[in-house]
Design a protein around this motif. Sequence first.
Motif, PDB file in Angstrom:
ATOM      1  N   GLY A  64      -9.133  -4.648   1.843  1.00 39.89           N
ATOM      2  CA  GLY A  64      -9.189  -4.126   0.269  1.00 39.89           C
ATOM      3  C   GLY A  64      -7.649  -3.616   0.450  1.00 39.89           C
ATOM      4  O   GLY A  64      -6.944  -2.272  -0.359  1.00 39.89           O
ATOM      5  N   GLU A  81       0.246  -1.017   0.137  1.00 45.01           N
ATOM      6  CA  GLU A  81      -0.167   0.009  -0.150  1.00 45.01           C
ATOM      7  C   GLU A  81       0.928   1.086  -0.320  1.00 45.01           C
ATOM      8  O   GLU A  81       0.921   2.255  -0.336  1.00 45.01           O
ATOM      9  N   GLN A  98      -0.828  -7.167  -6.639  1.00 40.61           N
ATOM     10  CA  GLN A  98      -0.758  -6.619  -7.881  1.00 40.61           C
ATOM     11  C   GLN A  98      -0.111  -4.991  -8.322  1.00 40.61           C
ATOM     12  O   GLN A  98       0.893  -5.252  -9.328  1.00 40.61           O
ATOM     13  N   GLN A  99       0.009  -4.365  -8.088  1.00 40.06           N
ATOM     14  CA  GLN A  99       0.107  -3.434  -8.803  1.00 40.06           C
ATOM     15  C   GLN A  99       1.891  -2.412  -8.018  1.00 40.06           C
ATOM     16  O   GLN A  99       2.618  -2.448  -9.259  1.00 40.06           O
ATOM     17  N   LYS A 104      -7.582  -8.888   1.437  1.00 40.91           N
ATOM     18  CA  LYS A 104      -8.756  -9.248   1.078  1.00 40.91           C
ATOM     19  C   LYS A 104      -9.884  -8.104   1.612  1.00 40.91           C
ATOM     20  O   LYS A 104     -10.935  -7.596   1.306  1.00 40.91           O
ATOM     21  N   THR A 164      -5.634  -5.888  -3.419  1.00 44.01           N
ATOM     22  CA  THR A 164      -4.820  -4.835  -5.226  1.00 44.01           C
ATOM     23  C   THR A 164      -3.279  -4.415  -5.388  1.00 44.01           C
ATOM     24  O   THR A 164      -3.114  -4.873  -6.444  1.00 44.01           O
ATOM     25  N   ASP A 184      -3.377   0.105 -13.344  1.00 43.36           N
ATOM     26  CA  ASP A 184      -4.523  -0.836 -13.235  1.00 43.36           C
ATOM     27  C   ASP A 184      -4.316  -2.323 -13.606  1.00 43.36           C
ATOM     28  O   ASP A 184      -3.890  -2.373 -14.193  1.00 43.36           O
ATOM     29  N   PRO A 185      -4.392  -2.894 -12.518  1.00 46.32           N
ATOM     30  CA  PRO A 185      -4.065  -4.527 -12.397  1.00 46.32           C
ATOM     31  C   PRO A 185      -5.103  -5.262 -13.229  1.00 46.32           C
ATOM     32  O   PRO A 185      -5.021  -5.871 -13.545  1.00 46.32           O
ATOM     33  N   THR A 186      -6.119  -4.599 -13.568  1.00 51.31           N
ATOM     34  CA  THR A 186      -7.343  -4.793 -14.244  1.00 51.31           C
ATOM     35  C   THR A 186      -6.868  -4.721 -15.421  1.00 51.31           C
ATOM     36  O   THR A 186      -7.230  -5.584 -16.597  1.00 51.31           O
ATOM     37  N   THR A 242      -3.237 -14.018 -10.562  1.00 50.01           N
ATOM     38  CA  THR A 242      -3.754 -14.138  -8.659  1.00 50.01           C
ATOM     39  C   THR A 242      -4.000 -15.350  -8.875  1.00 50.01           C
ATOM     40  O   THR A 242      -5.089 -16.125  -9.834  1.00 50.01           O
TER      41      THR A 242
END
Length: 1011
Positions: A900, A866, A906-907, A897, A903, A1007-1009, A919
């Motif tokens: 939050g 983070e 991953q970033q 998870k 994420t 953005d990880p997505t 993931t």
Amino acid sequence: MAAEAAEKSRKSAQRDAQAGAQASALATRLAREITGEVLFDAFSRGRYATDASFYQIMPLGVVVPRSMDEALRALAIGRDEGRIVTPRGGGTSQCGQTINDGLVVDFSKHLNRILSLDVEGRSCVVEPGIVLDDLNRQLKKHGLWFPVDVSTASRATIGGMAGNNSCGGRSLRYGTMRDNTLSMEAALADGTLMRFSEVPRDLADVNASDPARALFRDMLDLGAREAGEIAERFPKVQRRVGGYNLDALVPRNAPNNMAHLLVGSEGTLAFTTKVELKLWPVIRNKVLGVCHFGSFYEAMDAAQHLVKLKPIAVELVDRTMIALGREIAMFRPIIGAAIKGDPDAVLVVEFAEEDQADNLQRLKQLTELMGDLGFGWDNDKRKWGGVVEITEPALQSGIADFRAAGLNVMMSMKEAGKPVSFVEDCAVPLPHLADYTARLNEVFARHGTSGTMYAHASEGCLHVRPVLNLKLEKDVKAMRAIAEEAFAMVREYKGSHSGEHGDGLVRSEFHETMFGPRLVADFREVKHRFDPGNVLNPGKIVDAPNMDDRSLFRYSPDYRVDELKTRLDWSAYPGAGGGFQGAVEMCNNNGACRKLEGGVMCPSYRATRDEKDVTRGRANTLRLAISGQLGPDALTSDEMMETLKLCVSCKACRHECPTGVDMAKMKIEVLAARVASNGLTLRDRLVGYLPRYAGLAARFAPPVNLRNRSRLLRKLFERFSGISARRALPAFRRDVFTPPAVVVGPENGREVVLFTDTFNRIYERENLDAALRVLSAGRYRVHLPKPVSGSRPLCCGRTFLSAGLVDEARAELDRLVAAFAPFAARGVPIIGLEPSCLLTLRDELMSLRTDDDAKAVSAQAFTFEEFLVREAKGGLLQLRLAPLADKALVHGHCHQKSFGAFTPVQQALRLIPELEVETVESSCCGMAGAFGYGADTYDASIEMAELSLLPAVRNADKHTLIVADGTSCRHQIHDGTQREALHVARVIAMSIARAQPNSTISSVVKDPTHG
């Protein structure tokens, strides 16, 4: 009077003793003749005493059969012993259909297979216990799905859906459960097996010796006899699911489908063994239009016009649901993207034709139609009547998830009153919908309350729930009055008082006013012809009790909870005991915790499929215990410990339960009460006090670690401590992490605090060394604070909390806050590597202390990732990173998870050039701190890991990096696969070590997505 009371008590005790003896005889026979679970203890029975309604009826016992033959054997034994039998699926009925005082048979655990599939003919045959989402997952690879898409699809069984004649949000296109049921096989109460399907009226296709022939003849004759009355009294709306489907029996040109009489019968006519379903092609393309309205009445009036564009659904979301959704982290970004301004209501219109161009054209027509209806932007009132067009699949899915969670979003109100289901799904013709809802709000106001409304505007069937507190007699009386007035309005508009969720205990009483005495007599005739002994789930549809009989309520008139001395802060919840009671009672039995895929909740249930091991089952047990319904001292009993044993405190329910049930926090409270009552076990002491003795153990690491190398010592250690001989303990090391200085890094660097937790300090110092290298390379000035008092290293108290030692945990947190507060007051970030430890500062700390210092520390607590991601987004992170590997396979810690914080993992990894980040779609790893080490929990630990995590790691290429931040997660991965998993800090440190001078990091995090 005293003598009378004594005699009454004596007779009551005599009856109880007699009932107990009979139950014992029944349980003994069941256990002898079937191999499935036979549950007659009070705790198990209590977990099956409720569904998602406000009712509670304690069953005599529960059977979980392993096969359909065993289910039928349980039915036969129950009948022989003079007991009623109730079939049960997911137990999510909102009207009390699945509860009764006899024998409950749970189909959901074992009777859940697809028996046959005809892809070309688009049909399948399934066992009744299969869950809708599970069915559709298996059908998807064939391009098919079953489209009765109820909001409880993750736990609703096909048998239960057939029993209620479920509808789902897209019934405008696909119809109801009845419309999609081709045939059923079922046993009558006497055990006779029959096939219910299409038959000609002369029954020429039914063999004369088939016992079904006489039954079908009687039913078809009844349909012919009552055709006129049925035509006159049955509502002419699609959403009519009340009573028995006598309209399936009337003469027509096509054959009559006898299965349609069983659909909607709520388990009162027959014991379903197989269901043949009509399947449809999967939806490949769709678009959504979110239509905004300045007033609720305008939205309801517009629905009749919007359906003319032939969408597959028009769903209402009202102001209350929007406001509550904005308070729920997982839904906040979805609402922000889909809803503009401050509408009083929105209608979500869905188009799903095969050709996406067709969908886009209809979306354009929707915008034009809204304009023609006079809706537009009003700058003065901040009301927007336009259409937000949603074409992105991810946002469409998010909106669908929010709408599906509508009931539970409403139930998330942390107040004594809750939205209550009893006029929930009345259906009226669309032209009357606006007037009906306006008048209904007037009814609510007249009785001193307000209501929430959402869902199926396209069908004139809204989920309407007035807010009431059913612990209060005055609110129960208000409920009765509202029901009578609402149902009278529904009849006036020629609608149906049951539009989706069936009759059960809530609405069956009102059939005579809806259908008339003649048809209700016909309902009784049908019930008696199928089940003359009244064995199958009596009290539903016919001969029902009064819906406001408080003796049947979850909160009966004598419901009481004594004041509880709690250790944590529960002030956010209503109720006594500092709000602990209110927290427990937040569970409304919606069953979202029973989902088998997606998210993290509830890992133990996914492994065992037992009601005991699901969040709902635990919450029900807690409620019954604190209210004295399970006997004295139930809260600290062995049975309660057994109920909580497989709870891994993953905190998934805190994030994913729609009503916010926080079982991990409740477990701490119960463990604390248990410790106060019973003291500590050796295992609890070894786990809880680890931070206190870890330093000493490290000094004598070789002899301490000898246990791992000796089979004899392992077995002895298991015998005396309860720690499994099959599991190697983390090895102590002599070179524990010792801060090189109080401050590391350049004097002019941006300040940070590194929290050196016990696990990484004692067992895996490499992670702390790596974190220091990364932060130093980023030119941060890293503080490693010493305790203000004492020489023992700082600790978050996590291990103490896991053993119920709340006072010891508070003492540790007090020391930590004293050391960190001066930095937090200056806004210095506090960075931690172990998720469970760092996130304790954001969670349990706030339940133990609410002072300014604690709040400041909590606000400045960041996981390692983070912090890095925040710095990178702000353009402040300048690291030299080099390619390290082609791919990283990442497992997220449960607490990451829940808060939050996954994420950013991953970033952060995507900061490394050329690294593909994948993931693992996993729930809890199963180790969960000390859980995986228990001799009595080892098997469950491995089962949880084998659901997805360990297979994914085994299938990974040997060059793929395996990444997991949790100490427990890394140990589980190693034990189960012999692969080493790395903390993100080590991965990034390795990348820095390989970096070339010209390889600098971008200050923008992807953005990880989008990879």
